[in-house]
Design a protein around this motif. Sequence first.
Motif, PDB file in Angstrom:
ATOM      1  N   ASN A  42      -0.494 -22.545 -53.355  1.00  0.00           N
ATOM      2  CA  ASN A  42      -1.433 -21.546 -52.835  1.00  0.00           C
ATOM      3  C   ASN A  42      -1.092 -21.025 -51.455  1.00  0.00           C
ATOM      4  O   ASN A  42      -1.644 -20.015 -51.039  1.00  0.00           O
ATOM      5  CB  ASN A  42      -2.844 -22.141 -52.787  1.00  0.00           C
ATOM      6  CG  ASN A  42      -3.424 -22.386 -54.168  1.00  0.00           C
ATOM      7  OD1 ASN A  42      -2.781 -22.093 -55.172  1.00  0.00           O
ATOM      8  ND2 ASN A  42      -4.633 -22.918 -54.229  1.00  0.00           N
ATOM      9  N   TYR A  43      -0.189 -21.702 -50.729  1.00  0.00           N
ATOM     10  CA  TYR A  43       0.009 -21.354 -49.330  1.00  0.00           C
ATOM     11  C   TYR A  43       1.473 -21.124 -49.004  1.00  0.00           C
ATOM     12  O   TYR A  43       2.369 -21.714 -49.609  1.00  0.00           O
ATOM     13  CB  TYR A  43      -0.593 -22.438 -48.427  1.00  0.00           C
ATOM     14  CG  TYR A  43      -2.075 -22.597 -48.670  1.00  0.00           C
ATOM     15  CD1 TYR A  43      -2.976 -21.636 -48.222  1.00  0.00           C
ATOM     16  CD2 TYR A  43      -2.568 -23.658 -49.427  1.00  0.00           C
ATOM     17  CE1 TYR A  43      -4.327 -21.742 -48.494  1.00  0.00           C
ATOM     18  CE2 TYR A  43      -3.925 -23.783 -49.691  1.00  0.00           C
ATOM     19  CZ  TYR A  43      -4.797 -22.815 -49.225  1.00  0.00           C
ATOM     20  OH  TYR A  43      -6.131 -22.910 -49.502  1.00  0.00           O
ATOM     21  N   CYS A  44       1.677 -20.297 -48.015  1.00  0.00           N
ATOM     22  CA  CYS A  44       3.017 -19.835 -47.658  1.00  0.00           C
ATOM     23  C   CYS A  44       3.957 -20.985 -47.312  1.00  0.00           C
ATOM     24  O   CYS A  44       5.119 -20.978 -47.695  1.00  0.00           O
ATOM     25  CB  CYS A  44       2.895 -18.872 -46.474  1.00  0.00           C
ATOM     26  SG  CYS A  44       4.465 -18.239 -45.878  1.00  0.00           S
TER      27      CYS A  44
ATOM     28  N   GLU B 107       4.100 -29.233 -47.173  1.00  0.00           N
ATOM     29  CA  GLU B 107       3.292 -28.440 -46.244  1.00  0.00           C
ATOM     30  C   GLU B 107       2.988 -29.290 -45.004  1.00  0.00           C
ATOM     31  O   GLU B 107       1.835 -29.629 -44.736  1.00  0.00           O
ATOM     32  CB  GLU B 107       1.968 -28.004 -46.889  1.00  0.00           C
ATOM     33  CG  GLU B 107       2.086 -27.030 -48.034  1.00  0.00           C
ATOM     34  CD  GLU B 107       0.712 -26.665 -48.604  1.00  0.00           C
ATOM     35  OE1 GLU B 107      -0.132 -26.138 -47.848  1.00  0.00           O
ATOM     36  OE2 GLU B 107       0.484 -26.929 -49.797  1.00  0.00           O
TER      37      GLU B 107
ATOM     38  N   ASN C 205       0.390 -27.685 -42.473  1.00  0.00           N
ATOM     39  CA  ASN C 205      -0.920 -27.584 -43.110  1.00  0.00           C
ATOM     40  C   ASN C 205      -1.542 -28.965 -43.315  1.00  0.00           C
ATOM     41  O   ASN C 205      -2.761 -29.117 -43.246  1.00  0.00           O
ATOM     42  CB  ASN C 205      -0.815 -26.865 -44.455  1.00  0.00           C
ATOM     43  CG  ASN C 205      -0.568 -25.375 -44.301  1.00  0.00           C
ATOM     44  OD1 ASN C 205      -0.689 -24.821 -43.208  1.00  0.00           O
ATOM     45  ND2 ASN C 205      -0.208 -24.720 -45.389  1.00  0.00           N
TER      46      ASN C 205
ATOM     47  N   HIS D 240      -3.231 -30.468 -49.255  1.00  0.00           N
ATOM     48  CA  HIS D 240      -1.989 -29.928 -48.699  1.00  0.00           C
ATOM     49  C   HIS D 240      -0.817 -30.896 -48.799  1.00  0.00           C
ATOM     50  O   HIS D 240       0.278 -30.596 -48.314  1.00  0.00           O
ATOM     51  CB  HIS D 240      -2.215 -29.494 -47.255  1.00  0.00           C
ATOM     52  CG  HIS D 240      -3.102 -28.295 -47.140  1.00  0.00           C
ATOM     53  ND1 HIS D 240      -2.698 -27.029 -47.526  1.00  0.00           N
ATOM     54  CD2 HIS D 240      -4.384 -28.160 -46.716  1.00  0.00           C
ATOM     55  CE1 HIS D 240      -3.690 -26.173 -47.326  1.00  0.00           C
ATOM     56  NE2 HIS D 240      -4.723 -26.835 -46.843  1.00  0.00           N
TER      57      HIS D 240
ATOM     58  N   ARG E 176      -6.549 -17.381 -41.981  1.00  0.00           N
ATOM     59  CA  ARG E 176      -6.492 -17.859 -43.361  1.00  0.00           C
ATOM     60  C   ARG E 176      -6.098 -16.731 -44.311  1.00  0.00           C
ATOM     61  O   ARG E 176      -5.325 -16.926 -45.249  1.00  0.00           O
ATOM     62  CB  ARG E 176      -7.854 -18.439 -43.782  1.00  0.00           C
ATOM     63  CG  ARG E 176      -7.806 -19.160 -45.122  1.00  0.00           C
ATOM     64  CD  ARG E 176      -9.191 -19.613 -45.569  1.00  0.00           C
ATOM     65  NE  ARG E 176      -9.097 -20.523 -46.699  1.00  0.00           N
ATOM     66  CZ  ARG E 176      -8.896 -20.155 -47.946  1.00  0.00           C
ATOM     67  NH1 ARG E 176      -8.755 -18.859 -48.238  1.00  0.00           N
ATOM     68  NH2 ARG E 176      -8.822 -21.047 -48.917  1.00  0.00           N
TER      69      ARG E 176
ATOM     70  N   ASP F 150      -2.241 -15.576 -44.263  1.00  0.00           N
ATOM     71  CA  ASP F 150      -1.205 -16.529 -44.655  1.00  0.00           C
ATOM     72  C   ASP F 150      -0.243 -15.945 -45.695  1.00  0.00           C
ATOM     73  O   ASP F 150       0.975 -16.046 -45.532  1.00  0.00           O
ATOM     74  CB  ASP F 150      -1.855 -17.805 -45.201  1.00  0.00           C
ATOM     75  CG  ASP F 150      -0.836 -18.877 -45.535  1.00  0.00           C
ATOM     76  OD1 ASP F 150      -0.240 -19.433 -44.589  1.00  0.00           O
ATOM     77  OD2 ASP F 150      -0.626 -19.160 -46.728  1.00  0.00           O
TER      78      ASP F 150
ATOM     79  N   CYS G  79       3.916 -13.970 -45.095  1.00  0.00           N
ATOM     80  CA  CYS G  79       4.834 -15.026 -45.537  1.00  0.00           C
ATOM     81  C   CYS G  79       6.305 -14.616 -45.424  1.00  0.00           C
ATOM     82  O   CYS G  79       7.154 -15.426 -45.060  1.00  0.00           O
ATOM     83  CB  CYS G  79       4.504 -15.426 -46.970  1.00  0.00           C
ATOM     84  SG  CYS G  79       5.120 -17.055 -47.434  1.00  0.00           S
TER      85      CYS G  79
ATOM     86  N   GLY H 164       3.743 -19.607 -42.370  1.00  0.00           N
ATOM     87  CA  GLY H 164       2.429 -19.045 -42.644  1.00  0.00           C
ATOM     88  C   GLY H 164       1.467 -19.220 -41.481  1.00  0.00           C
ATOM     89  O   GLY H 164       1.864 -19.594 -40.361  1.00  0.00           O
TER      90      GLY H 164
ATOM     91  N   HIS I 154      -1.891 -20.604 -42.177  1.00  0.00           N
ATOM     92  CA  HIS I 154      -3.019 -21.411 -42.650  1.00  0.00           C
ATOM     93  C   HIS I 154      -3.313 -22.573 -41.706  1.00  0.00           C
ATOM     94  O   HIS I 154      -4.468 -22.984 -41.561  1.00  0.00           O
ATOM     95  CB  HIS I 154      -2.740 -21.931 -44.057  1.00  0.00           C
ATOM     96  CG  HIS I 154      -3.937 -22.537 -44.725  1.00  0.00           C
ATOM     97  ND1 HIS I 154      -4.923 -21.765 -45.311  1.00  0.00           N
ATOM     98  CD2 HIS I 154      -4.333 -23.821 -44.882  1.00  0.00           C
ATOM     99  CE1 HIS I 154      -5.868 -22.548 -45.807  1.00  0.00           C
ATOM    100  NE2 HIS I 154      -5.534 -23.812 -45.558  1.00  0.00           N
TER     101      HIS I 154
END
Length: 218
Positions: A13-15, A25, A28, A74, A179, A182, A186, A192, A194
Amino acid sequence: MLEPMALTDKLDNYCERIGPEFWSEPLNALTNAAFLIAAIAGYMLWRRKTPDDLFALVLIGIVFVTGLGSFLFHTFATRWASLADVIPIALFIHVYLFAALNRFLGLSWWAALGIVIVFFAVTPFAGRAVAPLVGSSAGYVPALLAIFVVGALFLRKNARFGREVLLTGVVFAVSLIFRTLDGPVCDQLAIGTHFLWHILNGVVLFLLLRVLIRQRAG
């Protein structure tokens, strides 16, 4: 035929995430310490100011669990870890809203509970309405609006604490921006943004706890 979603399904879900591994991550994951610090700082303030206020202690505990749940998400990045992340956050939002309506605005417990129930029911629809603008951060927009509404109303009863709630809303708005950014940044920023949401949101939760405790302490 569609396969049912499993709680062990991996999510990306996150960069910052670069693979399925535990430490994919690192920023994060580690910045969830901001939530733990907020909880510890809130606990120290609680012990000094209102050690008999069990309601505030419950909220402090929820903040601590939020940090643990977000860390799990994360690192493991599975559907079950996602639930460990979002459930404590949602719980804090609704429990704190009840406390704010009851303590800050002087509503009876049943009136405050009724508003919280309506807020819970309306939030998914409001989130979908703003999703084209803020993407996956849409679910937090109603909470942001609630902070500003409560802060503005509280300002009339207690100018100092009302201003603190409004200032907290500003910090939350900035954290929500990070948020939301992010994904879009990217390609230009591999880590990111986040992790900045975590840091600023830790500040937000502590500020909310501080207002609650200091208002109760008089």
